[in-house]
Design a protein around this motif. Sequence first.
Motif, PDB file in Angstrom:
ATOM      1  N   GLU A  53       0.826  -1.201   0.000  1.00 38.68           N
ATOM      2  CA  GLU A  53       0.000   0.000   0.000  1.00 38.68           C
ATOM      3  C   GLU A  53       0.865   1.258   0.000  1.00 38.68           C
ATOM      4  O   GLU A  53       0.554   2.241  -0.686  1.00 38.68           O
ATOM      5  CB  GLU A  53      -0.963  -0.020   1.185  1.00 38.68           C
ATOM      6  N   GLU A  54       1.976   1.254   0.755  1.00 43.43           N
ATOM      7  CA  GLU A  54       2.905   2.394   0.746  1.00 43.43           C
ATOM      8  C   GLU A  54       3.547   2.538  -0.628  1.00 43.43           C
ATOM      9  O   GLU A  54       3.711   3.656  -1.126  1.00 43.43           O
ATOM     10  CB  GLU A  54       3.988   2.218   1.811  1.00 43.43           C
ATOM     11  N   LEU A  55       3.916   1.415  -1.227  1.00 42.96           N
ATOM     12  CA  LEU A  55       4.499   1.438  -2.570  1.00 42.96           C
ATOM     13  C   LEU A  55       3.514   2.037  -3.573  1.00 42.96           C
ATOM     14  O   LEU A  55       3.890   2.866  -4.408  1.00 42.96           O
ATOM     15  CB  LEU A  55       4.893   0.020  -2.999  1.00 42.96           C
ATOM     16  N   ALA A  56       2.248   1.652  -3.476  1.00 41.67           N
ATOM     17  CA  ALA A  56       1.224   2.172  -4.386  1.00 41.67           C
ATOM     18  C   ALA A  56       1.125   3.689  -4.278  1.00 41.67           C
ATOM     19  O   ALA A  56       0.950   4.377  -5.292  1.00 41.67           O
ATOM     20  CB  ALA A  56      -0.125   1.526  -4.084  1.00 41.67           C
ATOM     21  N   GLU A  57       1.267   4.212  -3.070  1.00 43.07           N
ATOM     22  CA  GLU A  57       1.203   5.661  -2.880  1.00 43.07           C
ATOM     23  C   GLU A  57       2.440   6.374  -3.429  1.00 43.07           C
ATOM     24  O   GLU A  57       2.366   7.538  -3.807  1.00 43.07           O
ATOM     25  CB  GLU A  57       1.014   5.995  -1.399  1.00 43.07           C
ATOM     26  N   GLU A  58       3.573   5.677  -3.478  1.00 38.62           N
ATOM     27  CA  GLU A  58       4.812   6.263  -3.994  1.00 38.62           C
ATOM     28  C   GLU A  58       4.834   6.342  -5.529  1.00 38.62           C
ATOM     29  O   GLU A  58       5.545   7.164  -6.092  1.00 38.62           O
ATOM     30  CB  GLU A  58       6.030   5.447  -3.525  1.00 38.62           C
ATOM     31  N   LEU A  59       4.069   5.485  -6.181  1.00 36.50           N
ATOM     32  CA  LEU A  59       4.091   5.445  -7.646  1.00 36.50           C
ATOM     33  C   LEU A  59       3.222   6.561  -8.228  1.00 36.50           C
ATOM     34  O   LEU A  59       2.157   6.865  -7.700  1.00 36.50           O
ATOM     35  CB  LEU A  59       3.606   4.074  -8.133  1.00 36.50           C
ATOM     36  N   PRO A 125      -3.485   3.379  -7.660  1.00 33.57           N
ATOM     37  CA  PRO A 125      -3.086   2.839  -6.358  1.00 33.57           C
ATOM     38  C   PRO A 125      -4.108   1.908  -5.708  1.00 33.57           C
ATOM     39  O   PRO A 125      -3.728   0.986  -5.000  1.00 33.57           O
ATOM     40  CB  PRO A 125      -2.886   4.084  -5.483  1.00 33.57           C
ATOM     41  N   GLU A 126      -5.393   2.137  -5.953  1.00 34.04           N
ATOM     42  CA  GLU A 126      -6.410   1.289  -5.323  1.00 34.04           C
ATOM     43  C   GLU A 126      -6.377  -0.141  -5.860  1.00 34.04           C
ATOM     44  O   GLU A 126      -6.847  -1.064  -5.208  1.00 34.04           O
ATOM     45  CB  GLU A 126      -7.818   1.893  -5.479  1.00 34.04           C
ATOM     46  N   ASP A 127      -5.789  -0.338  -7.030  1.00 32.45           N
ATOM     47  CA  ASP A 127      -5.680  -1.667  -7.644  1.00 32.45           C
ATOM     48  C   ASP A 127      -4.487  -2.461  -7.091  1.00 32.45           C
ATOM     49  O   ASP A 127      -4.488  -3.682  -7.079  1.00 32.45           O
ATOM     50  CB  ASP A 127      -5.547  -1.491  -9.163  1.00 32.45           C
ATOM     51  N   LEU A 128      -3.469  -1.734  -6.631  1.00 27.30           N
ATOM     52  CA  LEU A 128      -2.232  -2.361  -6.151  1.00 27.30           C
ATOM     53  C   LEU A 128      -2.316  -2.574  -4.642  1.00 27.30           C
ATOM     54  O   LEU A 128      -2.081  -1.660  -3.854  1.00 27.30           O
ATOM     55  CB  LEU A 128      -1.028  -1.484  -6.511  1.00 27.30           C
ATOM     56  N   THR A 129      -2.675  -3.801  -4.242  1.00 26.48           N
ATOM     57  CA  THR A 129      -2.778  -4.148  -2.827  1.00 26.48           C
ATOM     58  C   THR A 129      -2.065  -5.470  -2.577  1.00 26.48           C
ATOM     59  O   THR A 129      -1.811  -6.235  -3.517  1.00 26.48           O
ATOM     60  CB  THR A 129      -4.251  -4.298  -2.388  1.00 26.48           C
TER      61      THR A 129
END
Length: 139
Positions: A53-59, A125-129
């Motif tokens: 989830e942190e990674l998704a926010e960084e992208l 980001p909501e897709d990457l979990t």
Amino acid sequence: MSVTVDIPQAVKDSLRKFRFARRSEGSAAIVIKINKAKLIMEEVESFDSITIEELAEELPENSPRYVVLSHELNHKDGRKSFPLVLLNWAPTSSEMGMLTLHASALLNFQNTADVSKVLEFRDGPEDLTRESIDAKLLI
């Protein structure tokens, strides 16, 4: 084989170092982008311990990236593994020319990173979990 985007030796060295790092818990990632002006790949950032989830926010939400991910995967039989996977981050809101360049260089990057499993993420980001990655890897 014709190559549209060059992968500098520094990026190859970073990928090799990342690939052979020992991990005992969590997820780690290395993020690579394409410099459109120079037609080369560049390392954006490396994370030693990060949640999905942190990674998704960084992208970025409007720019494609290649993410090589070492992900802690807990199997149903209690085993724990750390597979190396390539996340093809290609949000639909990205510029079409950049998406085309990104797609054309994907196979070369996958071979250079020596990663066999590629997971596509296009919906932001909501897709990457963690759950979405686990579901795709535990098939």
